[in-house]
Design a protein around this motif. Structure first.
Motif, PDB file in Angstrom:
ATOM      1  N   ILE A  83     -85.605  24.607 -41.859  1.00 29.28           N
ATOM      2  CA  ILE A  83     -84.409  23.814 -41.556  1.00 29.28           C
ATOM      3  C   ILE A  83     -83.499  24.546 -40.580  1.00 29.28           C
ATOM      4  O   ILE A  83     -82.901  23.936 -39.687  1.00 29.28           O
ATOM      5  CB  ILE A  83     -83.659  23.463 -42.859  1.00 29.28           C
ATOM      6  N   ASP A  84     -83.412  25.865 -40.728  1.00 27.34           N
ATOM      7  CA  ASP A  84     -82.607  26.658 -39.793  1.00 27.34           C
ATOM      8  C   ASP A  84     -83.148  26.519 -38.374  1.00 27.34           C
ATOM      9  O   ASP A  84     -82.377  26.365 -37.411  1.00 27.34           O
ATOM     10  CB  ASP A  84     -82.619  28.122 -40.233  1.00 27.34           C
ATOM     11  N   GLY A  85     -84.473  26.564 -38.223  1.00 25.44           N
ATOM     12  CA  GLY A  85     -85.079  26.376 -36.905  1.00 25.44           C
ATOM     13  C   GLY A  85     -84.815  24.994 -36.344  1.00 25.44           C
ATOM     14  O   GLY A  85     -84.522  24.836 -35.144  1.00 25.44           O
ATOM     15  N   ILE A  86     -84.907  23.974 -37.203  1.00 27.77           N
ATOM     16  CA  ILE A  86     -84.614  22.599 -36.775  1.00 27.77           C
ATOM     17  C   ILE A  86     -83.181  22.492 -36.273  1.00 27.77           C
ATOM     18  O   ILE A  86     -82.918  21.976 -35.180  1.00 27.77           O
ATOM     19  CB  ILE A  86     -84.839  21.617 -37.944  1.00 27.77           C
ATOM     20  N   GLU A  87     -82.239  22.983 -37.069  1.00 27.63           N
ATOM     21  CA  GLU A  87     -80.821  22.832 -36.746  1.00 27.63           C
ATOM     22  C   GLU A  87     -80.452  23.555 -35.455  1.00 27.63           C
ATOM     23  O   GLU A  87     -79.738  23.003 -34.612  1.00 27.63           O
ATOM     24  CB  GLU A  87     -79.967  23.340 -37.900  1.00 27.63           C
ATOM     25  N   LYS A  88     -80.946  24.765 -35.292  1.00 30.55           N
ATOM     26  CA  LYS A  88     -80.595  25.539 -34.095  1.00 30.55           C
ATOM     27  C   LYS A  88     -81.135  24.883 -32.830  1.00 30.55           C
ATOM     28  O   LYS A  88     -80.457  24.827 -31.794  1.00 30.55           O
ATOM     29  CB  LYS A  88     -81.111  26.972 -34.222  1.00 30.55           C
ATOM     30  N   GLU A  89     -82.366  24.367 -32.881  1.00 34.25           N
ATOM     31  CA  GLU A  89     -82.929  23.729 -31.701  1.00 34.25           C
ATOM     32  C   GLU A  89     -82.242  22.401 -31.396  1.00 34.25           C
ATOM     33  O   GLU A  89     -81.996  22.079 -30.222  1.00 34.25           O
ATOM     34  CB  GLU A  89     -84.431  23.512 -31.892  1.00 34.25           C
ATOM     35  N   LEU A  90     -81.908  21.634 -32.427  1.00 37.97           N
ATOM     36  CA  LEU A  90     -81.182  20.383 -32.202  1.00 37.97           C
ATOM     37  C   LEU A  90     -79.821  20.648 -31.567  1.00 37.97           C
ATOM     38  O   LEU A  90     -79.415  19.969 -30.619  1.00 37.97           O
ATOM     39  CB  LEU A  90     -81.012  19.620 -33.519  1.00 37.97           C
ATOM     40  N   GLN A  91     -79.109  21.633 -32.091  1.00 40.12           N
ATOM     41  CA  GLN A  91     -77.801  21.966 -31.534  1.00 40.12           C
ATOM     42  C   GLN A  91     -77.915  22.415 -30.088  1.00 40.12           C
ATOM     43  O   GLN A  91     -77.075  22.074 -29.246  1.00 40.12           O
ATOM     44  CB  GLN A  91     -77.148  23.065 -32.373  1.00 40.12           C
ATOM     45  N   ARG A  92     -78.943  23.159 -29.790  1.00 42.82           N
ATOM     46  CA  ARG A  92     -79.135  23.651 -28.417  1.00 42.82           C
ATOM     47  C   ARG A  92     -79.324  22.507 -27.434  1.00 42.82           C
ATOM     48  O   ARG A  92     -78.953  22.614 -26.257  1.00 42.82           O
ATOM     49  CB  ARG A  92     -80.353  24.577 -28.386  1.00 42.82           C
ATOM     50  N   LYS A  93     -79.895  21.392 -27.920  1.00 41.52           N
ATOM     51  CA  LYS A  93     -80.155  20.241 -27.061  1.00 41.52           C
ATOM     52  C   LYS A  93     -79.098  19.145 -27.208  1.00 41.52           C
ATOM     53  O   LYS A  93     -79.292  18.031 -26.716  1.00 41.52           O
ATOM     54  CB  LYS A  93     -81.535  19.677 -27.375  1.00 41.52           C
ATOM     55  N   GLY A  94     -77.991  19.440 -27.910  1.00 41.50           N
ATOM     56  CA  GLY A  94     -76.913  18.480 -28.026  1.00 41.50           C
ATOM     57  C   GLY A  94     -77.083  17.454 -29.125  1.00 41.50           C
ATOM     58  O   GLY A  94     -76.424  16.408 -29.115  1.00 41.50           O
ATOM     59  N   TYR A  95     -77.927  17.753 -30.097  1.00 47.44           N
ATOM     60  CA  TYR A  95     -78.137  16.858 -31.241  1.00 47.44           C
ATOM     61  C   TYR A  95     -77.484  17.464 -32.480  1.00 47.44           C
ATOM     62  O   TYR A  95     -77.198  18.661 -32.533  1.00 47.44           O
ATOM     63  CB  TYR A  95     -79.628  16.635 -31.496  1.00 47.44           C
ATOM     64  N   ASN A  96     -77.300  16.620 -33.488  1.00 41.88           N
ATOM     65  CA  ASN A  96     -76.615  17.061 -34.695  1.00 41.88           C
ATOM     66  C   ASN A  96     -77.476  16.761 -35.921  1.00 41.88           C
ATOM     67  O   ASN A  96     -77.912  15.633 -36.114  1.00 41.88           O
ATOM     68  CB  ASN A  96     -75.264  16.340 -34.821  1.00 41.88           C
TER      69      ASN A  96
END
Length: 343
Positions: A83-96
């Protein structure tokens, strides 16, 4: 003078599609290549257009996550890293990442309804299998689903070869001279050990070595370390004259619980019991002795799942893709003992 119709005919799309792209109003139903072809054609024939803004897209888009973990246990050293990997990559691409719900959460109809209808999610990442009725309901109401180790051929999935990872682990124990090896794990939603991939890998390793699996050597702890600790303690008490020499556990958490029960009952690791876990969570290096295990690239799995979700939303593949990541064995001191050395 060039017209929208000229561009549409050359690219092979409708005039309205050309208009939406050149007005920067195109939605996700128009793929990236088509948009590029329209812009290239407009420039080529000399159609006067305002170039698309190069400013970064600031709109936040919402993604949800559902995880098949134990009820009321929102932190788990395996799932939480994904989940940490999911969240960090989403945030990097402007997703929440707007929520992470467990399987237990979804049994509450209000939470399920809110997760699907009231959170404005564009897609959901599902980590491992959830109840079929809940999953089918989600598929009917959410347009984009990405799965991590789920059995659905119709959606993009990320996984690793659990059968082979388990087989490799048990084969290591066999190479250390062990012939009587216990399995500790869980059955999950199926309720059937034979459908659990790590158990299948355990059986396969035994069969390939000419060892007949013993049903009495398989403990169903339902993935719960508390259950594992209690069951291991009782097993040691009840089978003092007939104990295995090695244990393969389907998670590091259960391995640690079993190690405590073994030590409290006066046995040594690895001299009396060799033990190997699965996942390589951070704590596995600090057990006494350090735990042999299988390293799964959990953080990277999360990143890949997030990237796959973004791709599905913006420029989907023509067919659901299947991504398989590698695993790596970590053989430490908990299995560093050969049976022959006892003689």
């Amino acid at each position: 003078m060039p017209t929208l119709k000229d561009i549409a005919q050359k690219v092979g799309v409708s005039i309205s599609t050309v208009s939406r792209v050149l007005s920067n109003e195109a939605n996700r139903s128009i793929n990236t290549q088509t948009k590029q072809d329209i812009w290239d054609t407009a420039r080529e024939i000399g159609y006067a257009v305002k170039e698309p803004s190069k400013e970064p897209h600031t709109e936040t888009r919402n993604i949800g996550c559902l995880v098949s973990t134990l009820q009321n246990k929102h932190y788990h050293p395996y799932f939480s890293v994904i989940i940490d990997g999911i969240e960090k990559e989403l945030q990097r691409k402007g997703y929440n990442l707007v929520y992470t719900h467990t399987h237990g959460d979804l049994e509450n109809p209000q939470i399920l309804q809110k997760a699907i209808h009231h959170s404005q999610v564009e897609g959901i990442i599902v980590i491992e299998g959830i109840d079929s009725k809940i999953y089918n309901y989600i598929k009917k109401n959410v347009s984009c689903i990405v799965g991590i180790d789920i059995a659905d051929q119709t959606v993009p999935t990320i996984s690793y070869d659990r059968v082979e990872a388990a087989r490799t682990s048990v084969n290591h124990l066999i190479e250390q001279g062990h012939r009587d090896i216990m399995f500790i794990g869980g059955t999950g939603l199926s309720g059937d050990f034979e459908k659990e991939k790590r158990y299948r890998g355990y059986r396969l390793a035994l069969e390939q070595a000419g060892i007949k699996p013993n049903p009495l050597r398989a403990l169903n702890a339902q993935w719960d370390p508390d259950n594992c600790y209690e069951m291991m303690g009782k097993y040691l008490e009840q089978h003092k004259d007939n104990l295995p020499t090695a244990i393969f556990t389907a998670s590091d958490l259960m391995a640690m619980a079993a190690m405590r029960a073994i030590s409290e009952n006066g046995y040594r690791i690895p001299q009396d019991f060799a033990i190997i876990g699965f996942d390589d969570n951070e704590a596995s290096r600090f057990t006494v002795p350090p735990l042999s295990t299988v390293q799964i690239p959990t953080f990277e799995i999360g990143i890949i799942a997030a990237k796959t979700m973004i791709s599905c939303l913006n420029d989907p593949y023509p067919l659901p893709i299947k991504i398989t990541v590698p695993f790596q064995t970590q053989f430490r001191q908990s299995t560093d003992y050969r049976i022959e050395e006892q003689k």
